[in-house]
Design a protein around this motif. Structure first.
Motif, mmCIF file in Angstrom:
data_model
loop_
_atom_site.group_PDB
_atom_site.id
_atom_site.type_symbol
_atom_site.label_atom_id
_atom_site.label_comp_id
_atom_site.label_asym_id
_atom_site.label_seq_id
_atom_site.Cartn_x
_atom_site.Cartn_y
_atom_site.Cartn_z
ATOM 1 N N ASP A 149 -3.607 4.653 -11.296
ATOM 2 C CA ASP A 149 -4.531 5.985 -11.585
ATOM 3 C C ASP A 149 -5.827 5.713 -10.918
ATOM 4 O O ASP A 149 -6.691 6.686 -11.083
ATOM 5 C CB ASP A 149 -4.609 6.032 -13.023
ATOM 6 C CG ASP A 149 -5.133 4.939 -13.928
ATOM 7 O OD1 ASP A 149 -4.813 3.877 -13.098
ATOM 8 O OD2 ASP A 149 -5.704 5.107 -15.025
ATOM 9 N N SER A 194 -8.414 5.730 -7.743
ATOM 10 C CA SER A 194 -8.438 6.163 -6.530
ATOM 11 C C SER A 194 -9.693 6.027 -5.978
ATOM 12 O O SER A 194 -10.754 5.853 -6.766
ATOM 13 C CB SER A 194 -7.941 7.810 -6.702
ATOM 14 O OG SER A 194 -8.933 8.462 -7.444
ATOM 15 N N PRO A 239 -1.511 10.847 -1.119
ATOM 16 C CA PRO A 239 -1.530 12.544 -1.470
ATOM 17 C C PRO A 239 -0.332 13.170 -1.108
ATOM 18 O O PRO A 239 0.307 12.882 -0.113
ATOM 19 C CB PRO A 239 -2.759 12.742 -0.741
ATOM 20 C CG PRO A 239 -3.489 11.482 -0.421
ATOM 21 C CD PRO A 239 -2.453 10.319 -0.120
ATOM 22 N N PRO A 240 0.059 14.374 -1.510
ATOM 23 C CA PRO A 240 -0.831 15.009 -2.543
ATOM 24 C C PRO A 240 -0.577 14.456 -3.938
ATOM 25 O O PRO A 240 -1.424 14.743 -4.774
ATOM 26 C CB PRO A 240 -0.579 16.373 -2.238
ATOM 27 C CG PRO A 240 0.763 16.532 -1.678
ATOM 28 C CD PRO A 240 1.116 15.345 -0.902
ATOM 29 N N ASP A 241 0.856 14.041 -4.106
ATOM 30 C CA ASP A 241 1.228 13.952 -5.557
ATOM 31 C C ASP A 241 1.230 12.476 -5.865
ATOM 32 O O ASP A 241 1.766 12.063 -7.108
ATOM 33 C CB ASP A 241 2.781 14.676 -5.904
ATOM 34 C CG ASP A 241 3.546 14.114 -4.872
ATOM 35 O OD1 ASP A 241 3.361 13.255 -4.302
ATOM 36 O OD2 ASP A 241 4.746 14.596 -5.288
ATOM 37 N N GLY A 242 0.986 11.514 -4.971
ATOM 38 C CA GLY A 242 1.000 9.992 -5.269
ATOM 39 C C GLY A 242 2.340 9.474 -5.468
ATOM 40 O O GLY A 242 2.862 8.197 -5.700
ATOM 41 N N ALA A 243 3.595 10.425 -5.058
ATOM 42 C CA ALA A 243 4.842 9.866 -5.348
ATOM 43 C C ALA A 243 5.322 8.884 -4.358
ATOM 44 O O ALA A 243 6.094 7.985 -4.535
ATOM 45 C CB ALA A 243 5.895 10.965 -5.320
ATOM 46 N N GLU A 244 4.592 8.987 -3.124
ATOM 47 C CA GLU A 244 4.990 8.152 -2.068
ATOM 48 C C GLU A 244 4.197 6.794 -2.232
ATOM 49 O O GLU A 244 2.713 6.769 -2.343
ATOM 50 C CB GLU A 244 4.689 8.332 -0.760
ATOM 51 C CG GLU A 244 5.017 7.463 0.328
ATOM 52 C CD GLU A 244 6.564 7.535 0.617
ATOM 53 O OE1 GLU A 244 6.956 6.584 1.389
ATOM 54 O OE2 GLU A 244 7.335 8.396 0.137
ATOM 55 N N LYS A 245 4.652 5.622 -2.443
ATOM 56 C CA LYS A 245 3.924 4.305 -2.565
ATOM 57 C C LYS A 245 4.288 3.152 -1.813
ATOM 58 O O LYS A 245 5.526 3.113 -1.657
ATOM 59 C CB LYS A 245 4.382 3.744 -4.199
ATOM 60 C CG LYS A 245 3.748 4.847 -5.060
ATOM 61 C CD LYS A 245 4.106 4.266 -6.684
ATOM 62 C CE LYS A 245 3.455 5.308 -7.643
ATOM 63 N NZ LYS A 245 4.180 6.409 -7.705
ATOM 64 N N TRP A 254 0.908 10.068 6.958
ATOM 65 C CA TRP A 254 -0.130 10.401 6.089
ATOM 66 C C TRP A 254 -1.649 9.935 6.865
ATOM 67 O O TRP A 254 -2.456 10.669 7.162
ATOM 68 C CB TRP A 254 -0.282 10.029 4.566
ATOM 69 C CG TRP A 254 -1.561 10.362 4.111
ATOM 70 C CD1 TRP A 254 -1.896 11.673 3.499
ATOM 71 C CD2 TRP A 254 -2.665 9.581 3.921
ATOM 72 N NE1 TRP A 254 -3.401 11.436 3.006
ATOM 73 C CE2 TRP A 254 -3.769 9.958 3.300
ATOM 74 C CE3 TRP A 254 -2.820 8.064 4.370
ATOM 75 C CZ2 TRP A 254 -4.918 9.421 2.931
ATOM 76 C CZ3 TRP A 254 -4.079 7.476 3.886
ATOM 77 C CH2 TRP A 254 -5.173 8.023 3.213
ATOM 78 N N GLU A 258 -10.214 13.233 1.479
ATOM 79 C CA GLU A 258 -9.033 13.029 0.689
ATOM 80 C C GLU A 258 -9.075 11.944 -0.230
ATOM 81 O O GLU A 258 -9.972 10.990 0.303
ATOM 82 C CB GLU A 258 -7.610 12.658 1.527
ATOM 83 C CG GLU A 258 -7.249 14.215 2.563
ATOM 84 C CD GLU A 258 -6.042 13.696 3.342
ATOM 85 O OE1 GLU A 258 -5.127 13.870 2.674
ATOM 86 O OE2 GLU A 258 -6.239 13.960 4.456
#
Length: 277
Positions: free
Chosen positions: A10, A12, A53-59, A89, A97
Motif C-alpha cells: 500500500d 507508493s 498502475p492503474p490498479d496495482g494488480a501487476e506485481k 508500463w 503516476e
C-alpha cells in the motif's frame, strides 16, 4: 524470480522523471510519497516488489538502482522488451503516476577475505551490477560478465575499484540461448579466495550454481546465485503443473532428511532437470 513479501504494497511514491539510459534500459525516478518509510536492506543488489498502475494488480520484483535517503529519491531501471506489462508500463510512464512498492531484500555478501569478485548478469541484473560496482572500495578487484541486448546497451559505471568487463551482445535476454555460464567458465580466475554473484534467467542460474557448488566444490558463502526471471514463463508454469508432485516430493524428502538449504535446493534442481524443466 525470488519470492518477495507482499507487505506494505500500500506504500507508493510518485514518478518525477523518466530517462532512457540505453536503447533497452529505462530509468524511473521516484521522489517523496511513502519513500520516507522505506528502509534499505543495506545490500547493493536489494530488490523490492512493485505494484504497477492503474490498479496495482501487476506485481514484479525489481532492483533499487540508486537510493538517496536524504532526498527521498529512488531510481529503478527496467529492461525494456516486447511483452511484459511492467516493461511496457516503464516505457510509457509519465511524471505524476504513482508506483506501489514493498520492503526490500538483497543477497550480495562477499566474504571478508575475498580478493576478487566475479559479477555475472543479463539485462535484468545490470542495474544491480551498476550499484554494486559503484559502491566498491578502491581496494576491490572485480570482473563483470554482462549479457546485453545490443552493443548500445553497454553501460559505464564510475567506481574506485579495479574493474574489467566482458560484454556479450545479442544472446540471452529472451532472444536466444544465454552465453553467460560458458563465459564464466572461460574466465581465468585469480589464484586467491574469491566471490561470485550471478543474477539472470532461472535455468541459467541452475547451470552456474551447479558449476560453482559441484564442479568447483565451493562452499555456499563463496557465491550467491539468483534467478531473476524465467524464459517462456507461461509455458514453463503449464509444464510444471504436470510434474508438480514429483518436484514437491523431492523437496519434501530432502527436508525430511534434515538436509540444509543448499542440499534441499540441489534436490529440487535435480528434479527439475529430470522433468526437463
Amino acid at each position: 524470480m525470488p519470492e518477495e513479501s507482499l507487505e506494505h504494497l500500500d506504500w507508493s511514491a510518485p514518478v518525477v522523471r523518466t530517462t532512457r539510459v540505453t536503447p533497452n534500459m529505462q530509468r524511473i525516478t521516484l521522489v517523496g510519497g511513502d519513500l520516507g518509510r522505506f528502509e534499505s536492506s543495506g545490500r547493493p543488489d536489494e530488490r523490492l516488489l512493485l505494484a504497477f498502475p492503474p490498479d496495482g494488480a501487476e506485481k514484479r520484483s525489481y532492483t533499487v538502482r540508486r537510493w538517496n535517503p536524504d532526498a527521498l529519491e529512488m531510481d529503478i531501471d527496467f529492461a525494456v522488451h516486447a511483452g511484459g506489462a511492467a516493461a511496457q508500463w516503464a516505457a510509457r510512464a509519465q511524471p505524476g503516476e504513482s508506483l506501489g512498492f514493498s520492503t526490500a531484500s538483497g543477497w550480495y555478501a562477499p566474504p571478508a577475505d575475498a580478493a576478487w569478485q566475479l559479477l555475472i548478469a543479463d539485462m535484468t541484473a545490470l542495474p544491480a551490477v551498476g550499484r554494486i560496482v559503484e559502491e566498491l572500495p578502491g581496494t576491490a578487484r572485480v570482473h563483470v560478465i554482462a549479457e546485453v541486448t545490443t552493443r548500445g546497451d553497454r553501460q559505464e559505471f564510475a567506481t574506485a575499484a579495479a574493474q574489467t568487463t566482458t560484454w556479450l551482445h545479442g544472446s540471452g535476454n529472451g532472444t536466444g540461448d544465454s552465453l553467460l555460464a560458458e563465459a564464466a567458465r572461460d574466465w581465468v580466475r585469480p589464484d586467491a579466495p574469491g566471490y561470485v554473484w550471478f543474477a539472470g534467467e532461472a535455468k541459467v542460474s541452475r547451470v552456474v550454481r551447479r558449476w560453482l557448488r559441484h564442479e568447483l566444490g565451493w562452499p555456499a558463502d563463496r557465491y550467491d546465485v539468483i534467478g531473476y526471471w524465467r524464459d517462456n514463463k507461461e509455458e514453463w508454469v503449464a509444464r510444471y503443473e504436470t510434474v508438480r508432485e514429483q518436484i514437491e516430493a523431492a523437496r519434501d524428502s530432502a527436508l525430511a532428511a534434515g538436509h540444509d538449504f543448499d542440499s534441499v535446493r540441489d534436490a529440487v534442481d535435480a528434479a527439475l532437470d529430470r522433468t526437463g524443466l
